[in-house]
Design a protein around this motif. Structure first.
Motif, PDB file in Angstrom:
ATOM      1  N   MET A  35       0.954  -1.451   0.687  1.00 35.74           N
ATOM      2  CA  MET A  35       0.143   0.118  -0.019  1.00 35.74           C
ATOM      3  C   MET A  35       1.295   1.483  -0.222  1.00 35.74           C
ATOM      4  O   MET A  35       0.552   2.250  -1.116  1.00 35.74           O
ATOM      5  N   MET A  36       2.330   1.130   1.104  1.00 32.68           N
ATOM      6  CA  MET A  36       2.929   2.657   1.090  1.00 32.68           C
ATOM      7  C   MET A  36       3.861   2.241  -0.818  1.00 32.68           C
ATOM      8  O   MET A  36       3.454   3.650  -1.150  1.00 32.68           O
ATOM      9  N   CYS A  37       3.803   1.410  -1.409  1.00 33.37           N
ATOM     10  CA  CYS A  37       4.425   1.683  -2.637  1.00 33.37           C
ATOM     11  C   CYS A  37       3.218   2.138  -3.903  1.00 33.37           C
ATOM     12  O   CYS A  37       3.873   3.241  -4.161  1.00 33.37           O
TER      13      CYS A  37
ATOM     14  N   ASN B 195     -18.937  -0.450   9.486  1.00 29.15           N
ATOM     15  CA  ASN B 195     -18.556  -1.424  10.529  1.00 29.15           C
ATOM     16  C   ASN B 195     -16.921  -1.395   9.853  1.00 29.15           C
ATOM     17  O   ASN B 195     -16.880  -0.976   8.923  1.00 29.15           O
ATOM     18  N   HIS B 196     -16.049  -1.470  11.158  1.00 23.84           N
ATOM     19  CA  HIS B 196     -14.526  -1.262  10.804  1.00 23.84           C
ATOM     20  C   HIS B 196     -13.953  -2.544  11.797  1.00 23.84           C
ATOM     21  O   HIS B 196     -13.701  -2.108  12.965  1.00 23.84           O
ATOM     22  N   GLN B 197     -13.457  -3.194  11.206  1.00 21.71           N
ATOM     23  CA  GLN B 197     -12.419  -4.464  11.528  1.00 21.71           C
ATOM     24  C   GLN B 197     -11.385  -4.597  11.932  1.00 21.71           C
ATOM     25  O   GLN B 197     -10.690  -4.344  12.696  1.00 21.71           O
ATOM     26  N   SER B 198     -11.027  -3.849  10.405  1.00 18.75           N
ATOM     27  CA  SER B 198      -9.412  -3.746   9.847  1.00 18.75           C
ATOM     28  C   SER B 198      -9.017  -2.801   9.685  1.00 18.75           C
ATOM     29  O   SER B 198      -9.615  -2.482   8.488  1.00 18.75           O
ATOM     30  N   SER B 199      -7.694  -2.687   9.052  1.00 20.98           N
ATOM     31  CA  SER B 199      -7.197  -1.558   7.916  1.00 20.98           C
ATOM     32  C   SER B 199      -7.328  -2.366   6.451  1.00 20.98           C
ATOM     33  O   SER B 199      -7.821  -2.131   5.236  1.00 20.98           O
TER      34      SER B 199
ATOM     35  N   ALA C 235     -10.949  10.433   9.149  1.00 19.44           N
ATOM     36  CA  ALA C 235     -10.371   9.512   9.412  1.00 19.44           C
ATOM     37  C   ALA C 235      -9.848  10.219  10.568  1.00 19.44           C
ATOM     38  O   ALA C 235      -9.634  11.326  10.688  1.00 19.44           O
ATOM     39  N   LYS C 236      -9.168   9.111  11.168  1.00 19.57           N
ATOM     40  CA  LYS C 236      -8.592   9.834  12.927  1.00 19.57           C
ATOM     41  C   LYS C 236      -7.423  10.922  12.071  1.00 19.57           C
ATOM     42  O   LYS C 236      -6.834  10.322  10.976  1.00 19.57           O
ATOM     43  N   LYS C 237      -6.770  11.827  13.105  1.00 24.61           N
ATOM     44  CA  LYS C 237      -6.128  12.662  11.802  1.00 24.61           C
ATOM     45  C   LYS C 237      -4.399  12.314  11.995  1.00 24.61           C
ATOM     46  O   LYS C 237      -3.641  12.447  11.757  1.00 24.61           O
TER      47      LYS C 237
ATOM     48  N   TYR D 113       0.288  10.897   9.623  1.00 25.01           N
ATOM     49  CA  TYR D 113       1.511  10.870   9.485  1.00 25.01           C
ATOM     50  C   TYR D 113       2.041   9.298   8.809  1.00 25.01           C
ATOM     51  O   TYR D 113       3.439   9.381   9.236  1.00 25.01           O
ATOM     52  N   ALA D 114       1.390   8.410   8.551  1.00 25.31           N
ATOM     53  CA  ALA D 114       1.547   6.792   7.778  1.00 25.31           C
ATOM     54  C   ALA D 114       1.687   7.262   6.951  1.00 25.31           C
ATOM     55  O   ALA D 114       1.961   6.715   5.359  1.00 25.31           O
ATOM     56  N   GLY D 115       3.357   7.882   6.300  1.00 29.25           N
ATOM     57  CA  GLY D 115       3.702   7.940   4.901  1.00 29.25           C
ATOM     58  C   GLY D 115       3.096   8.632   4.172  1.00 29.25           C
ATOM     59  O   GLY D 115       3.230   9.715   3.417  1.00 29.25           O
ATOM     60  N   THR D 116       3.838   7.702   2.835  1.00 28.39           N
ATOM     61  CA  THR D 116       2.937   7.998   1.646  1.00 28.39           C
ATOM     62  C   THR D 116       1.883   7.814   1.445  1.00 28.39           C
ATOM     63  O   THR D 116       0.753   8.575   0.731  1.00 28.39           O
ATOM     64  N   VAL D 117       1.101   7.092   2.485  1.00 26.84           N
ATOM     65  CA  VAL D 117      -0.169   6.107   2.638  1.00 26.84           C
ATOM     66  C   VAL D 117      -0.631   7.863   2.683  1.00 26.84           C
ATOM     67  O   VAL D 117      -2.358   8.681   2.427  1.00 26.84           O
ATOM     68  N   GLY D 118       0.077   8.655   4.173  1.00 26.28           N
ATOM     69  CA  GLY D 118      -0.887   9.692   4.819  1.00 26.28           C
ATOM     70  C   GLY D 118      -1.797  10.672   3.924  1.00 26.28           C
ATOM     71  O   GLY D 118      -1.873  11.441   4.059  1.00 26.28           O
TER      72      GLY D 118
ATOM     73  N   ASN E 128      -9.428  15.082  15.295  1.00 24.91           N
ATOM     74  CA  ASN E 128      -9.084  14.860  16.007  1.00 24.91           C
ATOM     75  C   ASN E 128      -9.719  14.144  17.201  1.00 24.91           C
ATOM     76  O   ASN E 128     -10.652  14.868  18.189  1.00 24.91           O
ATOM     77  N   ARG E 129     -10.051  12.823  17.273  1.00 29.50           N
ATOM     78  CA  ARG E 129     -11.086  12.029  18.571  1.00 29.50           C
ATOM     79  C   ARG E 129     -10.839  12.667  19.678  1.00 29.50           C
ATOM     80  O   ARG E 129     -11.547  12.225  20.528  1.00 29.50           O
ATOM     81  N   LYS E 130      -9.597  13.263  20.262  1.00 30.28           N
ATOM     82  CA  LYS E 130      -9.652  13.467  21.648  1.00 30.28           C
ATOM     83  C   LYS E 130      -9.986  14.673  21.690  1.00 30.28           C
ATOM     84  O   LYS E 130     -10.078  14.975  22.652  1.00 30.28           O
TER      85      LYS E 130
ATOM     86  N   GLU F 177     -18.368   3.285  14.605  1.00 33.14           N
ATOM     87  CA  GLU F 177     -17.660   3.070  15.440  1.00 33.14           C
ATOM     88  C   GLU F 177     -16.725   3.847  16.254  1.00 33.14           C
ATOM     89  O   GLU F 177     -16.579   3.845  17.202  1.00 33.14           O
ATOM     90  N   GLY F 178     -15.995   4.137  15.125  1.00 36.20           N
ATOM     91  CA  GLY F 178     -15.434   4.913  15.592  1.00 36.20           C
ATOM     92  C   GLY F 178     -14.268   4.804  16.026  1.00 36.20           C
ATOM     93  O   GLY F 178     -13.023   5.327  15.884  1.00 36.20           O
ATOM     94  N   THR F 179     -13.609   3.313  16.006  1.00 35.23           N
ATOM     95  CA  THR F 179     -12.169   2.396  15.968  1.00 35.23           C
ATOM     96  C   THR F 179     -12.454   1.297  15.404  1.00 35.23           C
ATOM     97  O   THR F 179     -14.023   0.697  15.140  1.00 35.23           O
TER      98      THR F 179
HETATM   99  C1  UBL Z   1       5.632   6.758   8.607  1.00 40.16           C
HETATM  100  C2  UBL Z   1       4.806   5.317   8.559  1.00 40.16           C
HETATM  101  C3  UBL Z   1       4.262   5.321   9.145  1.00 40.16           C
HETATM  102  C4  UBL Z   1       3.994   3.358   9.014  1.00 40.16           C
HETATM  103  C5  UBL Z   1       2.296   3.726   9.179  1.00 40.16           C
HETATM  104  C6  UBL Z   1       1.605   2.255   8.614  1.00 40.16           C
HETATM  105  C7  UBL Z   1       0.261   3.128   7.441  1.00 40.16           C
HETATM  106  C8  UBL Z   1      -0.517   1.955   7.488  1.00 40.16           C
HETATM  107  C9  UBL Z   1      -0.486   1.460   6.030  1.00 40.16           C
HETATM  108  C10 UBL Z   1      -0.621   1.188   4.514  1.00 40.16           C
HETATM  109  C11 UBL Z   1      -1.700   0.017   5.225  1.00 40.16           C
HETATM  110  C12 UBL Z   1      -2.746   0.707   4.489  1.00 40.16           C
HETATM  111  C13 UBL Z   1      -4.086   1.260   4.765  1.00 40.16           C
HETATM  112  C14 UBL Z   1      -4.091   1.666   6.033  1.00 40.16           C
HETATM  113  C15 UBL Z   1      -5.689   2.410   5.586  1.00 40.16           C
HETATM  114  C16 UBL Z   1      -5.901   2.238   7.642  1.00 40.16           C
HETATM  115  C17 UBL Z   1      -6.566   2.828   8.235  1.00 40.16           C
HETATM  116  C18 UBL Z   1      -7.255   2.398   9.361  1.00 40.16           C
HETATM  117  O1  UBL Z   1      -7.383   1.432   9.852  1.00 40.16           O
HETATM  118  O2  UBL Z   1      -6.798   3.334  10.558  1.00 40.16           O
HETATM  119  C19 UBL Z   1      -7.169   2.923  11.480  1.00 40.16           C
HETATM  120  C20 UBL Z   1      -8.080   3.526  11.953  1.00 40.16           C
HETATM  121  O3  UBL Z   1      -9.378   3.421  11.616  1.00 40.16           O
HETATM  122  C21 UBL Z   1      -9.364   3.138  13.587  1.00 40.16           C
HETATM  123  O4  UBL Z   1      -7.821   3.566  14.561  1.00 40.16           O
HETATM  124  P1  UBL Z   1      -7.641   2.627  15.908  1.00 40.16           P
HETATM  125  O5  UBL Z   1      -8.159   1.290  15.703  1.00 40.16           O
HETATM  126  O6  UBL Z   1      -8.796   3.556  16.886  1.00 40.16           O
HETATM  127  O7  UBL Z   1      -6.822   3.350  16.277  1.00 40.16           O
END
Ligand code: UBL
Ligand code: MYA
Length: 270
Positions: A35-37, A95-99, A117-119, A123-128, A140-142, A170-172
């Protein structure tokens, strides 16, 4: 005789390969790295196409991500496509189970639709960066007051720019085998913009993906798009009822789709 000591050396990788935990870490690492690539590839393409942050970039991101399911041995069975044939802006809730949900999301993502999405994701590199370029609204959920004001702005933008928003109420992330109680942001958003809500349910991942148990097999995910829920004429006083109503239809659909998900350990036919 000399080669005998090599047997354990060869056995170790073989055992690791066949162990569920190895497959789990390998697939998770591969998913994030790939995903990063893909995001790295998408960044210049989006900038060239739209010149910067634009919801239209989601079309390109969607087409780049669509093949990833095959690489992970996942298969989607989508039902209720007709419910997405709605003109203009709306709020999708799921609903939200995983990335991994990103893969299902990209499977059905309508045009001009982006996410809340959460802020921290920025910061998730190229994905961010690709999330930012795709117009994702970061909250900002906090800090509830900040999140509320960002979502109020988003309600105006939805109408002004004819944008659809995908929210995880569900927020998470949650893999407890049921839905968490819903937070109210998505419903305030829909009421403020006076746009319909389209609920989407992902069936349980528990037959193929267990985070704690380190299991990640091939599997089928049922994605059920449910009939829209109108919000015309509703006010903030109706938000609790709207939230309960949405929860109830999604909860029934979650139990129904999850109970009949085929268990799949072997190769997947597409
Ligand atoms: C500088 C490098 C940082 C590396 C970070 C890796 C990030 C992940 C990168 C690729 C993964 C594929 C796409 C991911 C999209 C993720 C969306 C996601 O699932 O976010 C979590 C959020 O819904 C709830 O978070 P919490 O469990 O409440 O907290
Ligand atoms: C190639 C690579 C591709 C990569 C692609 C990547 C795609 C990435 C996909 C990204 C996937 C990323 C996935 C993710 O990141 S999921 C995580 C981020 N998403 C969310 O958190 C969304 C859901 N959360 C909410 O909606 C919450 O409600 C928020 C965060 C807004 C506040 O939560 P909080 O816990 O602080 O408070 P509360 O909900 O208990 O509410 C408290 C009070 O406030 C009232 N209230 C709430 N909201 C509003 C409002 N708007 N206007 C007016 N009032 C509002 C509410 O009624 C209640 O009042 P009362 O009723 O009790 O009187």
């Amino acid at each position: 005789m000399d080669v005998l000591w090599m047997v354990p050396l060869l056995l170790i990788p073989l055992l690791m390969w066949t162990s569920g935990a190895f497959v789990f870490y390998f697939k998770k690492f591969f998913y994030v790295a790939w995903m990063m690539c893909l995001a790295l590839l998408a960044i210049p393409l989006c900038i060239l196409k739209s010149g910067g942050r634009d919801v239209e970039n989601m079309r390109l991101i969607r087409s780049l991500v669509r093949h990833v399911k095959y690489l992970l041995g996942l298969r989607f069975e989508v039902s209720g496509w007709e419910h997405l044939q709605t003109e203009g802006p709306y709020v999708i809730i799921s609903n939200h189970q995983s990335s991994l949900d990103v893969l299902g999301l990209m499977e059905i993502l309508p045009d001009r639709c982006t996410m809340i999405a959460k802020k921290e994701l920025i910061y998730a590199g190229t994905v961010g960066l690709i999330c930012w370029l795709g117009g994702i609204v970061f909250i900002n959920r906090k800090k509830t007051s900040d999140a509320k004001s960002v979502m109020a702005d988003a309600a105006e933008t939805m109408l002004k720019d004819q944008i659809r928003l995908w929210v995880f109420p569900e927020g998470t992330r949650n893999q407890n085998g049921d839905l968490l109680p819903f937070k109210k942001g998505a419903f305030h958003l829909a009421v403020q913009a006076q746009v319909p809500i389209i609920p989407v349910v992902f069936s349980s991942y528990r037959s193929f993906y267990l985070r704690k148990e380190k299991q990640f097999k091939s599997g089928t995910i049922r994605l059920k798009i449910l009939p829209k829920i109108e919000t015309k004429g509703l006010t903030s006083d109706d938000v609790s009822d709207l939230c309960d109503k949405s929860f109830n239809v999604m909860h029934s659909a979650f139990l129904e789709t999850s109970s009949s998900v085929p268990q799949s350990n072997g190769p997947v036919s597409h």
